[in-house]
Enzyme design. Structure first.
Site, PDB file in Angstrom:
ATOM      1  N   GLU A 153       0.190  -0.790   5.702  1.00 20.15           N
ATOM      2  CA  GLU A 153       1.269  -0.258   6.549  1.00 20.15           C
ATOM      3  C   GLU A 153       1.087   1.237   6.774  1.00 20.15           C
ATOM      4  O   GLU A 153       1.443   1.751   7.841  1.00 20.15           O
ATOM      5  CB  GLU A 153       2.628  -0.537   5.896  1.00 20.15           C
ATOM      6  N   ASP A 196       0.827  -1.204   0.000  1.00 23.93           N
ATOM      7  CA  ASP A 196       0.000   0.000   0.000  1.00 23.93           C
ATOM      8  C   ASP A 196       0.861   1.254   0.000  1.00 23.93           C
ATOM      9  O   ASP A 196       2.029   1.242   0.387  1.00 23.93           O
ATOM     10  CB  ASP A 196      -0.953   0.015   1.199  1.00 23.93           C
TER      11      ASP A 196
END
EC number: 3.5.1.130
Length: 346
Positions: free
Chosen positions: A121, A69
């Site tokens: 994250e 991400d």
């Protein structure tokens, strides 16, 4: 050897441009599914997709883990010479591609290494938390985050996020004797700790909301605090400071990530350092003021460290860029380090 280097560099360019063209902000990691399915077949590595939409390739007791991400805001990928631009080029698709190729090469050499592209994250670290709670354990984990290509990260600070709700009496502003906004402001000034050096904890208000009417003092006030602290600070003492100042308010911990500091003499730290030295570069130990998935995954590895390519000052900016040279150095470092660690086990 030169041919292998050129082939690796071409593959770095190809894969990085492809993954940068796939926009994967936190919560939309599923968009990368086709990419990892293709890579799984090409590299002959078994693919597992978890509930959090994290992607795992291969099996082994050594894990190379980065995150798929990115922060929001797509940047059209482009290449200028040997430099590649795009959202996530630095944080952390550049490190991810270095780890992906290292996993393939190491498995081809007979080493059992697993690769992970973890989800969220940049949010609540759902991927790392899911893995930490899975019951799986590793001998070694390397976290792939930008560390200026030559820095080896051995320490991260912890973080506390607090929601605070205070209540007061609403009165007409023309004759009010109480004002919750003023009271909250005084409390904030008492507990505020400006970010200064690494060792000192910081307490920073990031959200404050209060009041509904232009001529009435508010009956409720909401405050959010972002607290950062090192391994040398006491979380309990910090929380006691907050509770003492906001005695009549409701306080809720919405995120609690412990700081992490690893032994600089551990096998994995030394192996990564030597992996850089073997290429003729000078590494150095470093620590970061924020947090990463290393904070969360520290308890499922015998040894853990963070290392990756990319200029960390470019993280989350609109000028994210990384050179193929940086990724190649990191790729080679991962291979050197893991080969050394595997030889130690024999």
């Amino acid at each position: 050897m030169q041919l292998e280097k050129e082939l690796s560099r071409r593959k770095i360019k190809e894969l990085l441009l492809e993954i940068l063209s796939i926009y994967t902000p936190s919560g939309e990691e599923e968009r990368a599914k086709d990419f990892f399915e293709k890579v799984s077949k090409e590299f002959n590595l078994n693919l597992e997709i978890s509930k959090s939409k994290s992607y795992f390739l291969g099996k082994g007791d050594i894990l190379l883990a980065s995150h798929i991400d990115t922060v929001p805001g797509f940047i059209q990928p482009k290449i200028e010479g040997e430099v590649i631009y795009g959202r996530g080029a630095v944080d952390a698709k550049g490190p991810l591609i270095a780890m992906l190729l290292a996993t393939y090469i190491l498995n081809e050499k007979g080493y059992k290494v697993q690769f992970a592209a973890l989800a969220d994250e940049e949010g609540k670290s759902k991927g790392a938390r899911e893995l930490a709670n899975s019951g799986i354990r590793y001998n070694y984990i390397i976290i792939g985050e930008p560390s200026n290509t030559l820095d080896v990260i051995v320490e991260y600070r912890g973080v506390l996020h607090l929601d605070i709700l205070c209540r007061g009496n609403s009165q007409h502003s023309s004759s009010s004797k109480e004002n919750l906004i003023v009271d909250l402001s005084k409390k904030i000034l008492e507990i505020y700790r400006e970010p200064s050096n690494y060792e000192n904890f910081s307490i920073v208000p990031t959200i404050i909301k209060s009041g509904d009417y232009i001529n009435m003092t508010p009956s409720e006030g909401y405050l959010h605090l972002d607290i950062r602290y090192s391994i040398k600070n006491s979380k309990d003492e910090i929380l006691a400071l907050i509770h003492n100042e906001f005695k009549t308010c409701d306080i809720k911990i919405v995120e609690d990530i412990e700081p992490v500091k690893v032994d600089v003499n551990s096998n994995i730290v030394k192996a990564v350092m030597r992996g850089i030295i073997k290429q003729g570069y000078k590494p150095k130990l470093a620590r970061k003021a924020g947090t990463s998935d290393m904070n969360i995954l520290k308890n499922i590895a015998k040894e853990i460290v963070t290392y990756g390519p990319g200029n960390s000052t470019l993280e989350h900016t609109n000028n994210e860029k990384i050179s193929i040279d940086e990724i190649f150095i990191a790729l080679t470092t991962y291979i050197n380090a893991i080969e050394e660690l595997c030889l130690k086990k024999k």
